[in-house]
Design a protein around this motif. Sequence first.
Motif, mmCIF file in Angstrom:
data_model
loop_
_atom_site.group_PDB
_atom_site.id
_atom_site.type_symbol
_atom_site.label_atom_id
_atom_site.label_comp_id
_atom_site.label_asym_id
_atom_site.label_seq_id
_atom_site.Cartn_x
_atom_site.Cartn_y
_atom_site.Cartn_z
ATOM 1 N N PRO A 235 -29.793 58.773 28.117
ATOM 2 C CA PRO A 235 -28.763 59.173 27.000
ATOM 3 C C PRO A 235 -27.428 58.927 27.218
ATOM 4 N N LEU A 236 -26.766 58.796 28.338
ATOM 5 C CA LEU A 236 -25.365 58.568 28.604
ATOM 6 C C LEU A 236 -25.049 57.026 28.124
ATOM 7 N N VAL A 237 -26.005 56.192 28.435
ATOM 8 C CA VAL A 237 -25.809 54.905 27.828
ATOM 9 C C VAL A 237 -25.796 54.655 26.359
ATOM 10 N N LYS A 238 -26.218 55.463 25.855
ATOM 11 C CA LYS A 238 -26.128 55.618 24.213
ATOM 12 C C LYS A 238 -24.852 56.065 23.885
ATOM 13 N N ASP A 239 -24.388 56.777 24.688
ATOM 14 C CA ASP A 239 -23.014 57.514 24.460
ATOM 15 C C ASP A 239 -21.842 56.335 24.710
ATOM 16 N N LEU A 240 -22.335 55.560 25.539
ATOM 17 C CA LEU A 240 -21.175 54.627 26.112
ATOM 18 C C LEU A 240 -21.114 53.319 25.242
ATOM 19 N N LYS A 241 -21.894 53.177 24.289
ATOM 20 C CA LYS A 241 -21.791 52.136 23.438
ATOM 21 C C LYS A 241 -20.262 52.203 22.668
ATOM 22 N N THR A 242 -19.535 51.021 22.463
ATOM 23 C CA THR A 242 -18.370 51.144 21.891
ATOM 24 C C THR A 242 -17.940 51.792 20.692
ATOM 25 N N THR A 243 -18.755 51.734 19.851
ATOM 26 C CA THR A 243 -18.172 52.352 18.595
ATOM 27 C C THR A 243 -18.678 53.799 18.711
ATOM 28 N N THR A 244 -19.848 54.070 19.595
ATOM 29 C CA THR A 244 -20.115 55.530 19.541
ATOM 30 C C THR A 244 -19.045 56.465 20.462
ATOM 31 N N ALA A 245 -18.752 55.902 21.326
ATOM 32 C CA ALA A 245 -17.722 56.430 22.485
ATOM 33 C C ALA A 245 -16.527 56.662 21.601
ATOM 34 N N ARG A 246 -16.081 55.600 20.932
ATOM 35 C CA ARG A 246 -14.761 55.687 20.142
ATOM 36 C C ARG A 246 -14.989 56.699 19.096
ATOM 37 N N ALA A 247 -15.828 57.153 18.553
ATOM 38 C CA ALA A 247 -16.101 57.849 17.339
ATOM 39 C C ALA A 247 -16.606 59.268 17.902
ATOM 40 N N MET A 248 -16.768 59.688 19.073
ATOM 41 C CA MET A 248 -17.163 60.722 19.516
ATOM 42 C C MET A 248 -16.477 61.952 19.688
ATOM 43 N N TYR A 249 -15.032 61.705 19.595
ATOM 44 C CA TYR A 249 -14.220 62.660 19.539
ATOM 45 C C TYR A 249 -12.736 62.074 19.204
ATOM 46 N N ASN A 250 -11.541 62.846 18.973
ATOM 47 C CA ASN A 250 -10.312 62.174 18.939
ATOM 48 C C ASN A 250 -9.686 62.123 19.908
ATOM 49 N N HIS A 251 -9.528 60.707 20.410
ATOM 50 C CA HIS A 251 -8.968 60.231 21.607
ATOM 51 C C HIS A 251 -7.485 60.686 21.668
ATOM 52 N N ASN A 252 -6.916 60.670 20.495
ATOM 53 C CA ASN A 252 -5.305 61.084 20.559
ATOM 54 C C ASN A 252 -5.119 62.624 21.039
ATOM 55 N N ASP A 253 -6.180 63.186 20.752
ATOM 56 C CA ASP A 253 -6.068 64.864 20.836
ATOM 57 C C ASP A 253 -6.414 65.146 22.378
ATOM 58 N N THR A 254 -5.409 65.094 23.213
ATOM 59 C CA THR A 254 -5.488 65.314 24.745
ATOM 60 C C THR A 254 -4.936 66.675 24.873
ATOM 61 N N LYS A 255 -4.436 67.403 23.930
ATOM 62 C CA LYS A 255 -3.771 68.750 24.125
ATOM 63 C C LYS A 255 -2.553 68.688 24.949
ATOM 64 N N GLY A 256 -1.811 67.298 24.625
ATOM 65 C CA GLY A 256 -0.682 67.210 25.229
ATOM 66 C C GLY A 256 -0.691 66.733 26.931
ATOM 67 N N VAL A 257 -1.858 66.514 27.443
ATOM 68 C CA VAL A 257 -2.201 66.138 28.740
ATOM 69 C C VAL A 257 -2.123 64.585 28.739
#
Length: 292
Positions: A166-188
Amino acid sequence: MVSFARICLALVLALSASLASATNYTLWINGRTGGGTIGNYNSWTYWGPEATAAGVNKKSVNWDGYNSISNQNYHVRDALDCFCTGSNWCYIATHSAGDLILGYTLANYGSSARQKKNATPNSAGVCGASDGTSQTGWNIKWVRTASGAGGGSELSDAGSWALTEPLVKDLKTTTARAMYNHNDTKGVWFYMYAGAKGTLYSGILPGQDDEAVAYHSTGGVSGSSGGSWCNPSDWFCNDLTLGTAANEGGRAKWSYHSVSFRDDNEAYNHYTGGNWGGIVGVVRGAMVNSAQ
Protein backbone atom coordinates in the motif's frame (compact mmCIF):
# COMPACT_ATOMS: atom_id res chain seq x y z
CA MET A 1 -1.49 39.77 54.72
CA VAL A 2 0.87 38.00 52.31
CA SER A 3 3.87 40.19 51.57
CA PHE A 4 4.81 41.22 48.05
CA ALA A 5 8.20 39.53 48.51
CA ARG A 6 6.53 36.19 49.31
CA ILE A 7 4.30 36.47 46.25
CA CYS A 8 7.36 37.14 44.07
CA LEU A 9 9.20 34.20 45.63
CA ALA A 10 6.25 31.89 44.97
CA LEU A 11 6.11 33.00 41.33
CA VAL A 12 9.84 32.46 40.89
CA LEU A 13 9.65 28.99 42.42
CA ALA A 14 6.68 28.07 40.20
CA LEU A 15 8.50 29.29 37.10
CA SER A 16 11.66 27.42 38.08
CA ALA A 17 9.70 24.20 38.57
CA SER A 18 8.08 24.63 35.16
CA LEU A 19 11.42 25.22 33.44
CA ALA A 20 13.02 22.29 35.24
CA SER A 21 10.35 19.92 33.96
CA ALA A 22 10.69 21.03 30.33
CA THR A 23 12.55 18.51 28.18
CA ASN A 24 13.73 18.50 24.58
CA TYR A 25 13.50 15.28 22.56
CA THR A 26 14.86 14.21 19.19
CA LEU A 27 12.44 12.06 17.19
CA TRP A 28 13.56 9.89 14.26
CA ILE A 29 10.83 8.81 11.81
CA ASN A 30 11.68 5.89 9.51
CA GLY A 31 10.77 5.34 5.88
CA ARG A 32 9.78 2.36 3.74
CA THR A 33 10.39 -1.19 5.06
CA GLY A 34 10.32 -0.14 8.72
CA GLY A 35 12.16 -2.52 11.00
CA GLY A 36 11.92 -1.11 14.52
CA THR A 37 9.39 -2.44 17.03
CA ILE A 38 6.24 -0.33 16.83
CA GLY A 39 5.44 1.30 20.16
CA ASN A 40 9.03 0.94 21.43
CA TYR A 41 10.72 4.33 21.15
CA ASN A 42 14.08 2.76 21.99
CA SER A 43 14.05 0.27 19.11
CA TRP A 44 16.64 1.43 16.54
CA THR A 45 16.75 -1.54 14.12
CA TYR A 46 15.95 0.67 11.12
CA TRP A 47 18.75 3.13 11.79
CA GLY A 48 21.78 1.52 13.37
CA PRO A 49 23.33 0.96 16.80
CA GLU A 50 21.26 2.44 19.62
CA ALA A 51 24.40 3.73 21.36
CA THR A 52 25.20 6.08 18.46
CA ALA A 53 24.63 9.75 19.28
CA ALA A 54 21.70 11.20 17.32
CA GLY A 55 20.44 14.26 19.20
CA VAL A 56 19.26 15.00 22.71
CA ASN A 57 16.96 12.36 24.30
CA LYS A 58 16.58 10.52 21.00
CA LYS A 59 13.46 8.46 20.32
CA SER A 60 12.73 6.17 17.38
CA VAL A 61 9.20 6.70 16.03
CA ASN A 62 8.53 3.31 14.48
CA TRP A 63 5.79 2.59 11.93
CA ASP A 64 5.61 -0.42 9.65
CA GLY A 65 6.87 1.23 6.43
CA TYR A 66 4.48 -0.99 4.46
CA ASN A 67 0.89 0.13 4.89
CA SER A 68 -0.57 3.40 3.66
CA ILE A 69 0.24 6.79 5.14
CA SER A 70 -3.40 7.26 6.20
CA ASN A 71 -3.32 3.87 7.95
CA GLN A 72 -0.03 4.38 9.81
CA ASN A 73 0.17 8.08 10.70
CA TYR A 74 -1.48 7.54 14.10
CA HIS A 75 1.85 6.13 15.29
CA VAL A 76 3.45 9.48 14.46
CA ARG A 77 0.63 11.33 16.23
CA ASP A 78 1.11 9.14 19.31
CA ALA A 79 4.81 10.02 19.40
CA LEU A 80 4.21 13.73 18.88
CA ASP A 81 1.59 13.70 21.64
CA CYS A 82 4.00 11.88 23.98
CA PHE A 83 7.08 14.04 23.56
CA CYS A 84 6.04 17.31 21.90
CA THR A 85 3.24 18.68 24.11
CA GLY A 86 3.02 20.63 27.34
CA SER A 87 6.41 22.06 28.30
CA ASN A 88 8.31 19.57 26.10
CA TRP A 89 9.67 20.36 22.64
CA CYS A 90 10.89 18.21 19.76
CA TYR A 91 13.51 18.21 17.08
CA ILE A 92 12.57 15.78 14.30
CA ALA A 93 14.61 13.83 11.75
CA THR A 94 12.95 11.86 8.96
CA HIS A 95 14.13 9.52 6.25
CA SER A 96 12.52 8.88 2.86
CA ALA A 97 8.80 8.11 3.36
CA GLY A 98 9.15 9.45 6.90
CA ASP A 99 9.01 12.86 5.23
CA LEU A 100 5.73 11.96 3.56
CA ILE A 101 4.09 10.65 6.73
CA LEU A 102 5.17 13.62 8.84
CA GLY A 103 4.08 16.15 6.21
CA TYR A 104 0.69 14.42 5.98
CA THR A 105 0.36 14.43 9.78
CA LEU A 106 1.14 18.13 10.17
CA ALA A 107 -1.08 19.24 7.29
CA ASN A 108 -4.06 17.23 8.50
CA TYR A 109 -3.69 17.23 12.29
CA GLY A 110 -1.28 20.05 13.10
CA SER A 111 -4.10 22.42 14.09
CA SER A 112 -6.09 19.86 16.07
CA ALA A 113 -6.53 19.84 19.85
CA ARG A 114 -3.89 17.59 21.43
CA GLN A 115 -4.06 16.44 25.03
CA LYS A 116 -0.83 17.21 26.88
CA LYS A 117 0.95 13.95 27.70
CA ASN A 118 3.48 12.83 30.31
CA ALA A 119 6.24 11.40 28.04
CA THR A 120 5.87 7.98 29.70
CA PRO A 121 4.69 5.57 26.99
CA ASN A 122 3.03 2.22 27.48
CA SER A 123 3.90 -0.82 25.38
CA ALA A 124 1.78 0.51 22.50
CA GLY A 125 3.68 3.81 22.46
CA VAL A 126 0.82 5.81 23.99
CA CYS A 127 1.49 8.20 26.86
CA GLY A 128 -0.80 9.18 29.70
CA ALA A 129 -2.25 12.64 30.31
CA SER A 130 -0.05 15.10 32.18
CA ASP A 131 -2.39 17.71 33.63
CA GLY A 132 -5.71 17.18 31.88
CA THR A 133 -5.36 20.19 29.59
CA SER A 134 -4.91 20.36 25.84
CA GLN A 135 -3.13 22.51 23.28
CA THR A 136 -3.33 23.20 19.57
CA GLY A 137 -0.89 21.07 17.56
CA TRP A 138 2.60 20.15 18.72
CA ASN A 139 5.77 21.87 19.95
CA ILE A 140 8.22 21.26 17.10
CA LYS A 141 11.40 23.31 16.70
CA TRP A 142 12.25 22.10 13.17
CA VAL A 143 12.60 19.04 10.93
CA ARG A 144 15.69 17.72 9.12
CA THR A 145 14.89 15.37 6.27
CA ALA A 146 17.26 12.79 4.79
CA SER A 147 16.25 11.90 1.23
CA GLY A 148 12.70 13.14 1.70
CA ALA A 149 10.06 11.31 -0.33
CA GLY A 150 7.30 13.87 0.16
CA GLY A 151 7.26 14.29 -3.62
CA GLY A 152 7.20 10.55 -4.34
CA SER A 153 9.56 8.40 -6.37
CA GLU A 154 9.60 7.28 -10.00
CA LEU A 155 10.58 3.82 -8.76
CA SER A 156 7.02 3.53 -7.55
CA ASP A 157 5.68 4.91 -10.85
CA ALA A 158 7.69 2.33 -12.81
CA GLY A 159 6.84 -0.65 -10.62
CA SER A 160 10.44 -1.15 -9.47
CA TRP A 161 9.12 -1.78 -5.95
CA ALA A 162 6.48 -4.40 -5.08
CA LEU A 163 3.21 -2.89 -6.24
CA THR A 164 1.24 -4.91 -3.68
CA GLU A 165 2.57 -2.68 -0.91
CA PRO A 166 0.00 0.00 0.00
CA LEU A 167 2.82 2.45 0.77
CA VAL A 168 4.30 2.03 -2.71
CA LYS A 169 1.01 3.20 -4.18
CA ASP A 170 1.23 6.29 -1.96
CA LEU A 171 4.78 6.91 -3.19
CA LYS A 172 3.78 7.38 -6.83
CA THR A 173 4.85 10.92 -7.67
CA THR A 174 1.43 12.31 -8.56
CA THR A 175 -0.22 10.51 -5.62
CA ALA A 176 2.30 11.70 -3.03
CA ARG A 177 2.10 15.29 -4.28
CA ALA A 178 -1.71 15.31 -4.19
CA MET A 179 -2.01 13.58 -0.81
CA TYR A 180 -1.95 16.78 1.26
CA ASN A 181 -1.01 20.44 1.03
CA HIS A 182 2.79 20.33 1.17
CA ASN A 183 2.91 24.09 1.78
CA ASP A 184 0.94 23.64 5.01
CA THR A 185 3.56 22.69 7.59
CA LYS A 186 1.91 24.74 10.34
CA GLY A 187 4.94 27.01 10.22
CA VAL A 188 7.44 24.22 10.92
CA TRP A 189 10.62 24.40 8.81
CA PHE A 190 11.75 21.33 6.86
CA TYR A 191 15.49 21.37 6.16
CA MET A 192 16.20 19.06 3.23
CA TYR A 193 19.30 16.87 2.71
CA ALA A 194 19.59 15.53 -0.84
CA GLY A 195 21.90 12.63 -1.68
CA ALA A 196 23.26 12.07 -5.21
CA LYS A 197 25.20 8.79 -5.25
CA GLY A 198 22.73 7.18 -7.61
CA THR A 199 23.75 4.70 -10.28
CA LEU A 200 21.50 1.65 -10.29
CA TYR A 201 18.27 3.38 -11.33
CA SER A 202 19.70 6.40 -13.14
CA GLY A 203 17.56 5.65 -16.18
CA ILE A 204 14.32 5.80 -14.18
CA LEU A 205 14.94 8.61 -11.71
CA PRO A 206 15.19 12.06 -13.33
CA GLY A 207 18.10 14.37 -12.64
CA GLN A 208 20.30 13.68 -9.64
CA ASP A 209 19.23 10.87 -7.27
CA ASP A 210 20.44 8.64 -4.44
CA GLU A 211 19.28 5.34 -6.03
CA ALA A 212 15.76 5.64 -4.56
CA VAL A 213 14.54 9.25 -4.66
CA ALA A 214 15.37 12.09 -7.05
CA TYR A 215 16.26 15.70 -6.28
CA HIS A 216 12.76 16.97 -7.13
CA SER A 217 11.56 15.23 -3.96
CA THR A 218 14.63 15.29 -1.73
CA GLY A 219 14.96 19.01 -2.48
CA GLY A 220 11.34 19.85 -1.65
CA VAL A 221 10.57 21.09 -5.18
CA SER A 222 6.93 22.16 -5.53
CA GLY A 223 4.39 21.18 -8.14
CA SER A 224 1.92 18.42 -8.96
CA SER A 225 4.53 16.24 -10.67
CA GLY A 226 8.26 15.51 -10.44
CA GLY A 227 10.99 16.90 -12.64
CA SER A 228 14.71 16.90 -13.34
CA TRP A 229 17.11 18.85 -11.09
CA CYS A 230 20.83 18.39 -10.65
CA ASN A 231 24.09 19.63 -9.16
CA PRO A 232 25.68 22.75 -10.70
CA SER A 233 28.33 20.60 -12.40
CA ASP A 234 25.68 19.02 -14.65
CA TRP A 235 25.29 21.24 -17.73
CA PHE A 236 22.29 19.34 -19.09
CA CYS A 237 19.96 19.79 -16.13
CA ASN A 238 18.64 22.72 -14.09
CA ASP A 239 20.29 23.23 -10.69
CA LEU A 240 18.66 22.41 -7.39
CA THR A 241 19.41 25.56 -5.40
CA LEU A 242 20.38 25.74 -1.76
CA GLY A 243 18.15 27.48 0.76
CA THR A 244 14.63 28.60 -0.08
CA ALA A 245 15.37 30.22 -3.45
CA ALA A 246 13.53 29.06 -6.56
CA ASN A 247 15.44 26.46 -8.53
CA GLU A 248 17.13 27.13 -11.83
CA GLY A 249 14.35 27.26 -14.39
CA GLY A 250 12.00 28.97 -11.96
CA ARG A 251 10.30 26.10 -10.09
CA ALA A 252 9.84 27.09 -6.45
CA LYS A 253 10.25 24.95 -3.38
CA TRP A 254 7.31 24.26 -1.10
CA SER A 255 6.74 26.82 1.64
CA TYR A 256 8.84 26.29 4.78
CA HIS A 257 11.21 23.97 2.86
CA SER A 258 14.89 24.82 2.58
CA VAL A 259 17.75 22.78 1.07
CA SER A 260 20.49 22.56 3.71
CA PHE A 261 22.64 19.98 1.94
CA ARG A 262 23.07 19.17 -1.75
CA ASP A 263 25.40 16.27 -2.50
CA ASP A 264 27.67 18.05 -5.00
CA ASN A 265 30.32 15.33 -4.69
CA GLU A 266 27.83 12.51 -5.27
CA ALA A 267 29.04 10.77 -2.13
CA TYR A 268 25.85 9.71 -0.33
CA ASN A 269 23.24 7.14 -1.30
CA HIS A 270 19.81 6.45 0.16
CA TYR A 271 20.55 3.56 2.49
CA THR A 272 21.49 3.41 6.18
CA GLY A 273 23.26 0.05 5.80
CA GLY A 274 22.23 -0.74 9.37
CA ASN A 275 24.81 1.75 10.62
CA TRP A 276 23.45 5.29 10.18
CA GLY A 277 24.92 5.32 6.67
CA GLY A 278 24.26 7.20 3.46
CA ILE A 279 22.54 10.58 3.54
CA VAL A 280 21.11 9.65 6.98
CA GLY A 281 24.65 9.96 8.34
CA VAL A 282 24.81 13.58 7.23
CA VAL A 283 21.53 14.35 8.99
CA ARG A 284 22.66 12.48 12.10
CA GLY A 285 25.71 14.73 12.30
CA ALA A 286 23.48 17.79 12.01
CA MET A 287 21.19 16.49 14.76
CA VAL A 288 24.12 15.85 17.11
CA ASN A 289 25.32 19.43 16.58
CA SER A 290 21.94 21.19 16.61
CA ALA A 291 19.33 19.09 18.45
CA GLN A 292 20.31 19.91 22.01
